[in-house]
Structures are given as C-alpha cells and as structure tokens.
Design a protein around this motif. Structure first.
Motif, PDB file in Angstrom:
ATOM      1  N   GLU A 128      12.179  11.503   2.185  1.00 62.47           N
ATOM      2  CA  GLU A 128      11.950  11.090   3.572  1.00 62.47           C
ATOM      3  C   GLU A 128      10.958   9.933   3.648  1.00 62.47           C
ATOM      4  O   GLU A 128      11.168   8.962   4.384  1.00 62.47           O
ATOM      5  CB  GLU A 128      11.426  12.265   4.400  1.00 62.47           C
ATOM      6  CG  GLU A 128      12.435  13.355   4.644  1.00 62.47           C
ATOM      7  CD  GLU A 128      11.833  14.588   5.302  1.00 62.47           C
ATOM      8  OE1 GLU A 128      10.634  14.578   5.674  1.00 62.47           O
ATOM      9  OE2 GLU A 128      12.568  15.579   5.434  1.00 62.47           O
ATOM     10  N   LEU A 129       9.862  10.028   2.894  1.00 57.42           N
ATOM     11  CA  LEU A 129       8.849   8.970   2.906  1.00 57.42           C
ATOM     12  C   LEU A 129       9.400   7.666   2.337  1.00 57.42           C
ATOM     13  O   LEU A 129       9.117   6.583   2.862  1.00 57.42           O
ATOM     14  CB  LEU A 129       7.606   9.411   2.136  1.00 57.42           C
ATOM     15  CG  LEU A 129       6.779  10.501   2.804  1.00 57.42           C
ATOM     16  CD1 LEU A 129       5.724  11.033   1.849  1.00 57.42           C
ATOM     17  CD2 LEU A 129       6.155   9.986   4.083  1.00 57.42           C
ATOM     18  N   LYS A 130      10.193   7.752   1.270  1.00 60.93           N
ATOM     19  CA  LYS A 130      10.796   6.545   0.704  1.00 60.93           C
ATOM     20  C   LYS A 130      11.713   5.878   1.723  1.00 60.93           C
ATOM     21  O   LYS A 130      11.741   4.661   1.822  1.00 60.93           O
ATOM     22  CB  LYS A 130      11.550   6.868  -0.590  1.00 60.93           C
ATOM     23  CG  LYS A 130      10.633   7.141  -1.767  1.00 60.93           C
ATOM     24  CD  LYS A 130      11.388   7.313  -3.060  1.00 60.93           C
ATOM     25  CE  LYS A 130      12.042   8.648  -3.125  1.00 60.93           C
ATOM     26  NZ  LYS A 130      12.627   8.984  -4.436  1.00 60.93           N
ATOM     27  N   GLU A 131      12.422   6.693   2.482  1.00 63.81           N
ATOM     28  CA  GLU A 131      13.304   6.136   3.509  1.00 63.81           C
ATOM     29  C   GLU A 131      12.493   5.469   4.621  1.00 63.81           C
ATOM     30  O   GLU A 131      12.825   4.372   5.066  1.00 63.81           O
ATOM     31  CB  GLU A 131      14.191   7.242   4.092  1.00 63.81           C
ATOM     32  CG  GLU A 131      15.242   6.720   5.034  1.00 63.81           C
ATOM     33  CD  GLU A 131      16.199   7.806   5.499  1.00 63.81           C
ATOM     34  OE1 GLU A 131      16.649   7.709   6.650  1.00 63.81           O
ATOM     35  OE2 GLU A 131      16.479   8.738   4.720  1.00 63.81           O
ATOM     36  N   ILE A 132      11.422   6.116   5.055  1.00 68.09           N
ATOM     37  CA  ILE A 132      10.576   5.560   6.117  1.00 68.09           C
ATOM     38  C   ILE A 132      10.015   4.200   5.709  1.00 68.09           C
ATOM     39  O   ILE A 132      10.005   3.253   6.485  1.00 68.09           O
ATOM     40  CB  ILE A 132       9.422   6.527   6.460  1.00 68.09           C
ATOM     41  CG1 ILE A 132       9.968   7.751   7.191  1.00 68.09           C
ATOM     42  CG2 ILE A 132       8.342   5.837   7.289  1.00 68.09           C
ATOM     43  CD1 ILE A 132       8.977   8.891   7.340  1.00 68.09           C
ATOM     44  N   PHE A 133       9.549   4.091   4.468  1.00 72.42           N
ATOM     45  CA  PHE A 133       8.922   2.854   4.002  1.00 72.42           C
ATOM     46  C   PHE A 133       9.898   1.921   3.294  1.00 72.42           C
ATOM     47  O   PHE A 133       9.498   0.933   2.691  1.00 72.42           O
ATOM     48  CB  PHE A 133       7.731   3.178   3.093  1.00 72.42           C
ATOM     49  CG  PHE A 133       6.590   3.806   3.830  1.00 72.42           C
ATOM     50  CD1 PHE A 133       5.798   3.047   4.675  1.00 72.42           C
ATOM     51  CD2 PHE A 133       6.323   5.153   3.700  1.00 72.42           C
ATOM     52  CE1 PHE A 133       4.755   3.620   5.370  1.00 72.42           C
ATOM     53  CE2 PHE A 133       5.270   5.745   4.392  1.00 72.42           C
ATOM     54  CZ  PHE A 133       4.492   4.974   5.230  1.00 72.42           C
ATOM     55  N   GLU A 134      11.199   2.270   3.368  1.00 73.05           N
ATOM     56  CA  GLU A 134      12.266   1.447   2.792  1.00 73.05           C
ATOM     57  C   GLU A 134      12.025   1.162   1.318  1.00 73.05           C
ATOM     58  O   GLU A 134      12.101   0.024   0.852  1.00 73.05           O
ATOM     59  CB  GLU A 134      12.424   0.157   3.594  1.00 73.05           C
ATOM     60  CG  GLU A 134      12.799   0.397   5.044  1.00 73.05           C
ATOM     61  CD  GLU A 134      12.860  -0.870   5.874  1.00 73.05           C
ATOM     62  OE1 GLU A 134      12.562  -1.965   5.349  1.00 73.05           O
ATOM     63  OE2 GLU A 134      13.208  -0.759   7.059  1.00 73.05           O
ATOM     64  N   LEU A 135      11.731   2.214   0.570  1.00 70.34           N
ATOM     65  CA  LEU A 135      11.516   2.122  -0.872  1.00 70.34           C
ATOM     66  C   LEU A 135      12.552   2.978  -1.578  1.00 70.34           C
ATOM     67  O   LEU A 135      13.093   3.916  -1.013  1.00 70.34           O
ATOM     68  CB  LEU A 135      10.104   2.625  -1.232  1.00 70.34           C
ATOM     69  CG  LEU A 135       8.940   1.826  -0.658  1.00 70.34           C
ATOM     70  CD1 LEU A 135       7.634   2.581  -0.835  1.00 70.34           C
ATOM     71  CD2 LEU A 135       8.861   0.455  -1.312  1.00 70.34           C
TER      72      LEU A 135
ATOM     73  N   LEU B 240       0.822  -1.197   0.000  1.00 69.58           N
ATOM     74  CA  LEU B 240       0.000   0.000   0.000  1.00 69.58           C
ATOM     75  C   LEU B 240       0.860   1.253   0.000  1.00 69.58           C
ATOM     76  O   LEU B 240       0.588   2.203  -0.748  1.00 69.58           O
ATOM     77  CB  LEU B 240      -0.944   0.001   1.203  1.00 69.58           C
ATOM     78  CG  LEU B 240      -1.889   1.187   1.309  1.00 69.58           C
ATOM     79  CD1 LEU B 240      -2.789   1.280   0.076  1.00 69.58           C
ATOM     80  CD2 LEU B 240      -2.732   1.084   2.565  1.00 69.58           C
ATOM     81  N   SER B 241       1.902   1.266   0.802  1.00 70.88           N
ATOM     82  CA  SER B 241       2.785   2.440   0.824  1.00 70.88           C
ATOM     83  C   SER B 241       3.470   2.613  -0.527  1.00 70.88           C
ATOM     84  O   SER B 241       3.629   3.737  -1.007  1.00 70.88           O
ATOM     85  CB  SER B 241       3.803   2.337   1.954  1.00 70.88           C
ATOM     86  OG  SER B 241       4.633   1.218   1.800  1.00 70.88           O
ATOM     87  N   GLN B 242       3.841   1.513  -1.162  1.00 68.38           N
ATOM     88  CA  GLN B 242       4.460   1.586  -2.489  1.00 68.38           C
ATOM     89  C   GLN B 242       3.476   2.178  -3.492  1.00 68.38           C
ATOM     90  O   GLN B 242       3.843   3.054  -4.285  1.00 68.38           O
ATOM     91  CB  GLN B 242       4.908   0.202  -2.940  1.00 68.38           C
ATOM     92  CG  GLN B 242       5.585   0.198  -4.293  1.00 68.38           C
ATOM     93  CD  GLN B 242       6.031  -1.202  -4.704  1.00 68.38           C
ATOM     94  OE1 GLN B 242       5.723  -2.188  -4.048  1.00 68.38           O
ATOM     95  NE2 GLN B 242       6.750  -1.282  -5.797  1.00 68.38           N
ATOM     96  N   LEU B 243       2.228   1.740  -3.460  1.00 66.88           N
ATOM     97  CA  LEU B 243       1.222   2.259  -4.385  1.00 66.88           C
ATOM     98  C   LEU B 243       0.961   3.744  -4.152  1.00 66.88           C
ATOM     99  O   LEU B 243       0.935   4.540  -5.093  1.00 66.88           O
ATOM    100  CB  LEU B 243      -0.076   1.462  -4.237  1.00 66.88           C
ATOM    101  CG  LEU B 243      -1.239   1.928  -5.103  1.00 66.88           C
ATOM    102  CD1 LEU B 243      -0.905   1.843  -6.582  1.00 66.88           C
ATOM    103  CD2 LEU B 243      -2.484   1.123  -4.774  1.00 66.88           C
ATOM    104  N   VAL B 244       0.790   4.132  -2.899  1.00 67.97           N
ATOM    105  CA  VAL B 244       0.508   5.540  -2.580  1.00 67.97           C
ATOM    106  C   VAL B 244       1.674   6.429  -2.989  1.00 67.97           C
ATOM    107  O   VAL B 244       1.478   7.479  -3.621  1.00 67.97           O
ATOM    108  CB  VAL B 244       0.185   5.701  -1.078  1.00 67.97           C
ATOM    109  CG1 VAL B 244       0.147   7.168  -0.674  1.00 67.97           C
ATOM    110  CG2 VAL B 244      -1.140   5.031  -0.751  1.00 67.97           C
ATOM    111  N   LEU B 245       2.892   6.024  -2.669  1.00 71.44           N
ATOM    112  CA  LEU B 245       4.046   6.838  -3.047  1.00 71.44           C
ATOM    113  C   LEU B 245       4.248   6.882  -4.554  1.00 71.44           C
ATOM    114  O   LEU B 245       4.702   7.887  -5.089  1.00 71.44           O
ATOM    115  CB  LEU B 245       5.304   6.348  -2.340  1.00 71.44           C
ATOM    116  CG  LEU B 245       5.356   6.624  -0.838  1.00 71.44           C
ATOM    117  CD1 LEU B 245       6.665   6.122  -0.242  1.00 71.44           C
ATOM    118  CD2 LEU B 245       5.174   8.088  -0.537  1.00 71.44           C
TER     119      LEU B 245
END
Length: 96
Positions: free
Chosen positions: A73-80, A24-29
């Motif tokens: 920052e968000l990519k780092e948080i979600f490890e993407l 879900l985080s991958q899709l949203v980002l």
C-alpha cells in the motif's frame, strides 16, 4: 535529478519539494523493507529451530502478511516499486 539547487546570488539551497519528498519516502521505505526482511528471516530461523508454538507461528505469519500488505500500500501511495527500494551500494552490490 537533484532535489536541491544552490542559488548563487543568495548562497541558499532551493529544495525541489516534490523530489525531496519522493527521495525521503524511498529511503524510509527502503529501511522498512530491509528491517521487514531481517525480521522475516529471523522468524523463519525460529520456526525451523522449533522454538515457537503453533499459535506463535500462526500469529507471526499473520503479522508478516499484514506487514507485506501495508508495504504494498505504501509503495503504491508513493509510486515506488520493489526495484526503487533496492539501493545500489556500488562495489558492495545491491542492498536488498
């Protein structure tokens, strides 16, 4: 790896919450990154077209830089990473 499995006995879907959250985080980002790129392209068109004042150009540049920082920052948080957000659309090619 699938984030859901069918439980044959109970006919229920058991979600793997870690994989579901990651997906879900991958899709949203990915959607946010796509919109960010579209806004950036439109901004460049307006700058090239001469329809913005120097102050508007400055504000737009700052806003786009801040958005880029927040995405990192968000990519780092979600490890993407950037490659994770570039969804393969099969015969249409990659999304980004």
């Amino acid at each position: 790896m699938s984030s859901a499995k069918l439980d044959e006995k109970n006919s229920r879907i058991n979600l793997d919450t870690q994989n579901a959250e990651q997906g879900l985080s991958q899709l949203v980002l990915t959607v946010i990154e796509l919109l960010r790129q579209l806004v950036e392209r439109q901004a460049l068109r307006r700058v090239d077209g001469g329809t913005l004042t120097e102050e508007e150009i400055e504000k737009l540049g700052v806003a786009l830089m801040n958005l880029d920082i927040k995405m990192d920052e968000l990519k780092e948080i979600f490890e993407l990473n950037d490659e994770d957000l570039n969804i393969d659309l099969g015969p249409l090619g990659n999304l980004l």
